[in-house]
Enzyme design. Sequence first.
Site, PDB file in Angstrom:
ATOM      1  N   LYS A  52       0.705  -1.169   0.280  1.00 33.67           N
ATOM      2  CA  LYS A  52      -0.186  -0.291  -0.261  1.00 33.67           C
ATOM      3  C   LYS A  52       1.122   1.241   0.204  1.00 33.67           C
ATOM      4  O   LYS A  52       0.845   2.084  -0.438  1.00 33.67           O
ATOM      5  CB  LYS A  52      -1.205  -0.158   1.100  1.00 33.67           C
ATOM      6  CG  LYS A  52      -2.280  -1.056   1.151  1.00 33.67           C
ATOM      7  CD  LYS A  52      -2.715  -1.282   1.935  1.00 33.67           C
ATOM      8  CE  LYS A  52      -4.023  -2.458   1.843  1.00 33.67           C
ATOM      9  NZ  LYS A  52      -4.031  -2.460   2.777  1.00 33.67           N
ATOM     10  N   GLN A  96      -5.131  -1.692   9.234  1.00 28.62           N
ATOM     11  CA  GLN A  96      -4.427  -3.327   8.441  1.00 28.62           C
ATOM     12  C   GLN A  96      -5.742  -4.622   8.969  1.00 28.62           C
ATOM     13  O   GLN A  96      -5.039  -4.113  10.367  1.00 28.62           O
ATOM     14  CB  GLN A  96      -3.631  -3.766   7.796  1.00 28.62           C
ATOM     15  CG  GLN A  96      -2.975  -4.859   7.421  1.00 28.62           C
ATOM     16  CD  GLN A  96      -3.484  -4.953   5.988  1.00 28.62           C
ATOM     17  OE1 GLN A  96      -3.109  -3.718   5.250  1.00 28.62           O
ATOM     18  NE2 GLN A  96      -4.499  -5.843   5.903  1.00 28.62           N
ATOM     19  N   ASP A 119     -11.263   1.785   3.121  1.00 28.96           N
ATOM     20  CA  ASP A 119     -11.384   0.502   2.551  1.00 28.96           C
ATOM     21  C   ASP A 119     -13.860   0.288   2.853  1.00 28.96           C
ATOM     22  O   ASP A 119     -14.258  -1.146   2.146  1.00 28.96           O
ATOM     23  CB  ASP A 119     -11.163  -0.572   3.727  1.00 28.96           C
ATOM     24  CG  ASP A 119      -9.924  -0.953   3.832  1.00 28.96           C
ATOM     25  OD1 ASP A 119     -10.111  -1.260   2.759  1.00 28.96           O
ATOM     26  OD2 ASP A 119      -9.481  -1.435   4.240  1.00 28.96           O
TER      27      ASP A 119
END
Length: 278
Positions: A52, A96, A119
């Site tokens: 990322k 995460q 997300d």
Amino acid sequence: MYTRIDGKEVSAAVRENIKNEVSALKAQGITPGLAVIIVGNDPASRVYVNNKKKGCEQVGMNSFEYALPEETTTEELLELIEKLNNDADVHGILCQLPVPEHIDEEKVLNAISPDKDVDAFHPVNCGKVMTGDYRFAPCTPAGMVEMLKHYNIDIAGKHCVIIGRSNIVGKPMAMLMLKHNATVTVCHSRTQNLAEIAKQADILVAAVGRPKFVTADIVKDGAVVLDVGINRMADGKLCGDVDFDAVCEKTSYITPVPGGVGPMTITMLLKNTLEAAK
Ligand code: NAD
């Protein structure tokens, strides 16, 4: 003859557009920034976080990494998220997953401002995906839609069968396919006659997490097959949920693993971060 959908190629094309838009925003004094929080030492999570970061660099965005020790408490994590919610240089925030077991994952995901939730895991954004009026599309399903568009594959009116009903892949993919006017069926572990249903699919999405779950006998001739599965085999190699070698000749289009859906997920995260900055 089938076409192998090249996720790396589609991803490169999308990233090129993102890069150009980032340059234009920078010219106005705004550099899109993504904050990535990782708690603990899970090696797979570390790889994802590094990818990322690399993705951000590649398109000219800022990335801010917060690597926290395993023993971090839910409260400490919530404090950091609150700080990032109020930081004008941070446009996207992601934590995460998985977080260590003692952390309240739901509380953490709900604390991220819906405006920075790139997300699209916050209930507000899940709700928006449901109504079809969303700012952030969930990354993996959005990546699949982008691939279909890139290859000019029609979605409207097609029967899309999705195997898997997870909150991050199966369910949101169903919503995105509905938004694009497909007829959608979702199958899962309790589905009866799965083979018969899968065989009716014009577009078959496999998000099960079981290697080679989709075999040639459950695929219709000419179907488009999208394989989300990432399964690590005993020999260390990655294997999808689709038995690629047996299935490919029956399809019109198919994604490989690796090199299919996988590369698109981070690209769509970058796209969401750009949208947040805009
Ligand atoms: P999950 O474990 O949350 O969900 C799996 C789903 O499969 C469940 O809904 C379950 O009902 C269904 N299922 C399990 N056994 C079944 C059976 N025998 N018959 C029918 N359905 C069955 O998994 P997930 O998070 O949706 O991920 C699925 C796969 O996709 C995993 O391999 C994961 O690693 C991979 N994944 C890849 C990406 C990517 O970027 N490419 C992103 C997310 C997940």
